[in-house]
Write a protein that holds these residues in place. Sequence first.
Motif, PDB file in Angstrom:
ATOM      1  N   LEU A  47       0.854  -1.188   0.000  1.00 10.68           N
ATOM      2  CA  LEU A  47       0.000   0.000   0.000  1.00 10.68           C
ATOM      3  C   LEU A  47       0.893   1.241   0.000  1.00 10.68           C
ATOM      4  O   LEU A  47       1.115   1.881   1.017  1.00 10.68           O
ATOM      5  CB  LEU A  47      -0.923   0.001   1.217  1.00 10.68           C
ATOM      6  CG  LEU A  47      -2.106  -0.964   1.183  1.00 10.68           C
ATOM      7  CD1 LEU A  47      -2.908  -0.867   2.465  1.00 10.68           C
ATOM      8  CD2 LEU A  47      -2.997  -0.687  -0.013  1.00 10.68           C
ATOM      9  N   ARG A  96      -8.432   0.694   7.851  1.00  8.62           N
ATOM     10  CA  ARG A  96      -8.568  -0.023   6.588  1.00  8.62           C
ATOM     11  C   ARG A  96      -9.991   0.096   6.030  1.00  8.62           C
ATOM     12  O   ARG A  96     -10.181   0.159   4.814  1.00  8.62           O
ATOM     13  CB  ARG A  96      -8.216  -1.503   6.796  1.00  8.62           C
ATOM     14  CG  ARG A  96      -6.755  -1.729   7.125  1.00  8.62           C
ATOM     15  CD  ARG A  96      -6.479  -3.158   7.501  1.00  8.62           C
ATOM     16  NE  ARG A  96      -7.151  -3.512   8.751  1.00  8.62           N
ATOM     17  CZ  ARG A  96      -7.135  -4.727   9.287  1.00  8.62           C
ATOM     18  NH1 ARG A  96      -6.499  -5.707   8.649  1.00  8.62           N
ATOM     19  NH2 ARG A  96      -7.764  -4.976  10.422  1.00  8.62           N
ATOM     20  N   GLY A  97     -10.982   0.135   6.964  1.00  9.23           N
ATOM     21  CA  GLY A  97     -12.364   0.267   6.494  1.00  9.23           C
ATOM     22  C   GLY A  97     -12.602   1.577   5.792  1.00  9.23           C
ATOM     23  O   GLY A  97     -13.250   1.641   4.742  1.00  9.23           O
ATOM     24  N   ARG A 150      -2.760   4.936  -1.475  1.00  5.34           N
ATOM     25  CA  ARG A 150      -3.567   5.200  -0.294  1.00  5.34           C
ATOM     26  C   ARG A 150      -4.386   6.475  -0.467  1.00  5.34           C
ATOM     27  O   ARG A 150      -4.005   7.395  -1.196  1.00  5.34           O
ATOM     28  CB  ARG A 150      -2.682   5.321   0.947  1.00  5.34           C
ATOM     29  CG  ARG A 150      -1.906   4.061   1.271  1.00  5.34           C
ATOM     30  CD  ARG A 150      -1.328   4.133   2.671  1.00  5.34           C
ATOM     31  NE  ARG A 150      -0.413   5.242   2.848  1.00  5.34           N
ATOM     32  CZ  ARG A 150       0.909   5.161   2.756  1.00  5.34           C
ATOM     33  NH1 ARG A 150       1.464   3.996   2.458  1.00  5.34           N
ATOM     34  NH2 ARG A 150       1.667   6.216   2.953  1.00  5.34           N
ATOM     35  N   ASN A 151      -5.523   6.512   0.217  1.00  4.14           N
ATOM     36  CA  ASN A 151      -6.355   7.708   0.234  1.00  4.14           C
ATOM     37  C   ASN A 151      -5.923   8.596   1.394  1.00  4.14           C
ATOM     38  O   ASN A 151      -5.737   8.110   2.513  1.00  4.14           O
ATOM     39  CB  ASN A 151      -7.826   7.334   0.391  1.00  4.14           C
ATOM     40  CG  ASN A 151      -8.314   6.457  -0.746  1.00  4.14           C
ATOM     41  OD1 ASN A 151      -8.442   6.901  -1.877  1.00  4.14           O
ATOM     42  ND2 ASN A 151      -8.582   5.192  -0.442  1.00  4.14           N
ATOM     43  N   GLN A 158     -10.368   3.390   4.322  1.00  5.74           N
ATOM     44  CA  GLN A 158      -9.629   3.352   3.060  1.00  5.74           C
ATOM     45  C   GLN A 158     -10.436   2.614   1.991  1.00  5.74           C
ATOM     46  O   GLN A 158     -10.507   3.054   0.834  1.00  5.74           O
ATOM     47  CB  GLN A 158      -8.275   2.644   3.265  1.00  5.74           C
ATOM     48  CG  GLN A 158      -7.277   3.439   4.071  1.00  5.74           C
ATOM     49  CD  GLN A 158      -6.674   4.586   3.278  1.00  5.74           C
ATOM     50  OE1 GLN A 158      -6.443   4.482   2.076  1.00  5.74           O
ATOM     51  NE2 GLN A 158      -6.444   5.696   3.943  1.00  5.74           N
ATOM     52  N   THR A 159     -11.069   1.502   2.368  1.00 11.31           N
ATOM     53  CA  THR A 159     -11.851   0.738   1.409  1.00 11.31           C
ATOM     54  C   THR A 159     -13.063   1.527   0.923  1.00 11.31           C
ATOM     55  O   THR A 159     -13.366   1.553  -0.269  1.00 11.31           O
ATOM     56  CB  THR A 159     -12.318  -0.583   2.056  1.00 11.31           C
ATOM     57  OG1 THR A 159     -11.171  -1.322   2.468  1.00 11.31           O
ATOM     58  CG2 THR A 159     -13.119  -1.417   1.088  1.00 11.31           C
ATOM     59  N   LEU A 160     -13.754   2.195   1.855  1.00 11.55           N
ATOM     60  CA  LEU A 160     -14.921   2.989   1.468  1.00 11.55           C
ATOM     61  C   LEU A 160     -14.526   4.151   0.566  1.00 11.55           C
ATOM     62  O   LEU A 160     -15.239   4.477  -0.380  1.00 11.55           O
ATOM     63  CB  LEU A 160     -15.633   3.488   2.721  1.00 11.55           C
ATOM     64  CG  LEU A 160     -16.316   2.419   3.577  1.00 11.55           C
ATOM     65  CD1 LEU A 160     -16.766   2.978   4.896  1.00 11.55           C
ATOM     66  CD2 LEU A 160     -17.499   1.825   2.813  1.00 11.55           C
TER      67      LEU A 160
END
Length: 314
Positions: free
Chosen positions: A252, A308-309, A257-258, A311-313
């Motif tokens: 990552l 991580r959640g 990454r956001n 980042q996924t959203l």
Amino acid sequence: LLDARRGEYAVYDIDFRLPPLVVLELDTVTGRTRELAREDDWRRVWLDQQGRLRLALEQSEKRFRYLYRADDAKKWVPLDTLVKGATPLGFTVGGDNLLGARSVPLGFDVNGKVLFIATNVGRNTFAVRALDLTTGRLQSDFEVGHDRFDLIEPTALTAGEVLRFDPHTRSLAGVSVSTARRDTTWFDPGMKALQEKLNQQLAPLRCELREWTADRTRFLVEVWGPSAPGGFIVADAATGKLIRCGERAPWLTEAKRNPTHEFDFLSADGRRLAGSLTAPRTPRLNPPPVLVYFHDGPWFCDSPLFNRGAQTLA
């Protein structure tokens, strides 16, 4: 299913007994185990630093109490009976005092004569105090707390990694707290100075001393950030040299990454609002929608780590 609009709620009963709590001693050389205790109503036990079983959390229906056994005794007694003084410390917990004045055991000192506890007795937030087991009184010269933050989750019956012991001397080296950010109060001036220096040197990343050599010249430091999974470095206290020795999720990269930005401010009515905002690196809509995530209940705090959640959203 019942209709909640008519005030109906589902109710269920547990008609089976929970399994007994079994405490085993494992010989890591031979692989053999020895049973130390087996109790039906125990939910948690605490050992002192010599490996002796000293504390237990006992459940009787919806009420809990902490039991204590001296290092040279075989009989268990309620921990409340050891406390001297006019003000009880609240080592028996039920629905009537779960949100009131009470105390939670954390661990023993190196000699097993002092029990460190988290307590809000006589104060507004949970702080760490030291209970002298020989006198039954709190030590007046030891208290680590915060006026605004609890050092443990206020409805907890047990607590996680709050006490930081020196692995070489077994003495208490610091007290950790996780509020709007995770931080540790170190008692050794050298470790406190090193923590502050690394905080400035590695900013905006966060860091925490995790382990160290016996002479406290080299430290294993955990590094993390809202926008970075983080990893570990070895810090040489004498030379100031930093050696990277491990990365979390190295695939990552920053380009993937956001970005996450933290905020902390007082609203117009004086309420404090703190959190983080993870923005999509390549939004499909302009402006992108905002998803607001609240943690479950006023007593909890989302860990100020790489999420991580989110980042996924994003």
